[in-house]
Write an enzyme that holds these catalytic residues in place. Structure first.
Site, short mmCIF file in Angstrom:
data_model
loop_
_atom_site.label_atom_id
_atom_site.label_comp_id
_atom_site.label_asym_id
_atom_site.label_seq_id
_atom_site.Cartn_x
_atom_site.Cartn_y
_atom_site.Cartn_z
N HIS A 175 -3.64 -4.88 1.87
CA HIS A 175 -2.78 -6.05 2.04
C HIS A 175 -3.55 -7.01 2.94
CE1 HIS A 175 1.06 -8.27 3.08
NE2 HIS A 175 0.93 -8.39 1.78
N HIS A 237 -1.41 -10.88 -8.22
CA HIS A 237 -0.87 -12.17 -7.79
C HIS A 237 -1.94 -12.93 -7.01
CE1 HIS A 237 -0.06 -9.31 -4.58
NE2 HIS A 237 0.42 -10.21 -3.76
#
Length: 407
Positions: A175, A237
């Site tokens: 992340h 994404h």
């Protein structure tokens, strides 16, 4: 007053120009027959935070945009958007580490499964391309699960396998911060790609039919993962770095390498990732906030948070975010398509994970309609639009399934 009323009514009733009518009619026909598959939606965490982890309390069957705790996703908007499938992210904060990361991930998986169970007439769990197609045939939106951060396996391949057994179909390797075995694109490089354990993770994902997701990773980690993977990869994404040089976006050399790998980049609608102007605006906003709160020359150093918030509101009113539109999102799609090819681009909106609002007219999951209309005006064929909408990710899924089966 009455005269103005009738003039307004006549204007409201006036037909759309022929070109606009043509695009709208074509769009409706297209969405009726071509599946839309979105690679990333953070609704599970929003349900956890805003609705006490209760999918029933979120009332997804209604209009959640106007709810007291608004969302960017609901069942009517999924239908209007022509969705065949949605990958739901089971994201957890990076501050949650160790066994607690595993526990919280399991809770997030539970939210997705309960959400599907609460709407059996509209949603169906899926883990394969065939299951997506089967759900569409009976009018349901296939619900797939992606875990967003390699830290969620707590350095244990057994956890990876157990997530897969529970229906998790992809793992985003990092992340916003590095993990022990891979680098994030928004952290200081540490391992410059992968450690040996990172290569083991990729190999095990290939073996068990789990999609390797490279959104959020550093360029070196992207390159290392694509070289190591025997199956197509995704960026669930992300956008193109050449269009907007944000570290969350994908460099051209990596885009070009997807031709041989077979993978795809699924375009994100967060304005700061879409538009260079929006990215620059956010940087200016962050600098202003730093001046107010923490810099040596801070104008309000040590002042109450409410005072800083008021000053920031004044700044934003005087310096509004530059507009970002479907045309800007289309520019991202077209750049990826030019460099990687039209077989290597898809949709991954990041809805309900977006800080603030999406592009104009694209505030919720039905916003893809505006993108399709824009690309239609730019000359995209229905065949190529169908690849973008869902055909490319279905091909990737079949490729991952084939690699796991040894085909």
């Amino acid at each position: 007053m009455r005269g103005r009323f009738w003039i307004g009514l006549a204007l409201a009733a006036a037909p759309l120009p022929a070109a606009a009518q043509s695009v709208e009619a074509r769009l409706d026909r297209f969405l009726a027959t071509r599946p839309v598959i979105d690679g990333h939606n953070d609704l599970p965490w929003e349900i956890r935070e805003k609705y006490g982890a209760s999918p029933e309390a979120a009332r997804l069957e209604g209009d959640t945009a106007t709810a007291s705790a608004p969302l960017q996703t609901d069942l009517p908007r999924l239908k209007r958007g022509g969705y065949a499938a949605q990958f739901w992210s089971v994201w957890i904060p990076q501050t949650t580490i160790g066994p607690a990361a595993v526990e919280t991930t399991l809770e997030q998986i539970d939210i997705v499964r309960r959400m599907v169970a609460a709407h059996p007439d509209r949603l169906a769990l899926a883990t394969t391309a065939s299951e997506i197609e089967a759900a569409r045939r009976v009018g349901k939106v296939a619900s797939l699960i992606g875990a967003e951060g390699g830290g969620q396996i707590d350095g244990n391949l057994a956890m990876l396998r157990q997530y897969r057994a529970l229906g998790v179909i992809y793992l985003t390797l990092t992340h916003t911060k590095n993990i022990a075995w891979a680098d994030s694109g928004t952290d200081v490089p540490a391992v410059r790609g992968f450690t040996d354990f990172g290569r083991q993770v990729i190999a095990e994902m290939n073996r068990i039919g789990m999609i390797v997701d490279l959104s959020h990773t550093s360029p070196d980690t992207m390159r290392a993962a694509i070289a190591a993977s025997k199956a197509p990869v995704i960026f669930s994404h992300s956008n193109a770095y050449a269009v907007n040089p944000h570290p969350r976006n994908v460099p051209d050399d990596v885009l070009a390498s997807l031709k041989a790998n077979g993978g795809i980049v699924m375009v994100n609608v967060y304005p700061v990732f879409v538009s260079a102007k929006a990215r620059a605006w956010q940087a200016e906003k962050a600098a202003q906030e730093a001046r107010l709160t923490g810099s040596p020359a801070g104008l309000m150093l040590g002042q109450p948070a409410a005072a800083v918030e008021a000053k920031m509101a004044e700044w934003v009113a005087a310096h509004p975010q530059p507009p970002v539109t479907a045309a800007d999102v289309a520019d991202q799609v077209e750049h990826i398509a030019r460099v990687a090819g039209r077989d290597h681009v898809g949709l991954g909106g990041d809805y309900d994970g977006i800080s603030g609002a999406g592009p104009e007219g694209m505030k919720g999951v039905d916003g893809w309609r505006l993108l399709f209309a824009e690309l239609m005006r730019r000359g995209w064929s229905d065949t190529d639009l169908a690849k973008l909408a869902g055909g490319n990710i279905l091909r990737v899924m079949r490729g991952v399934e084939a690699a796991a089966a040894g085909r």
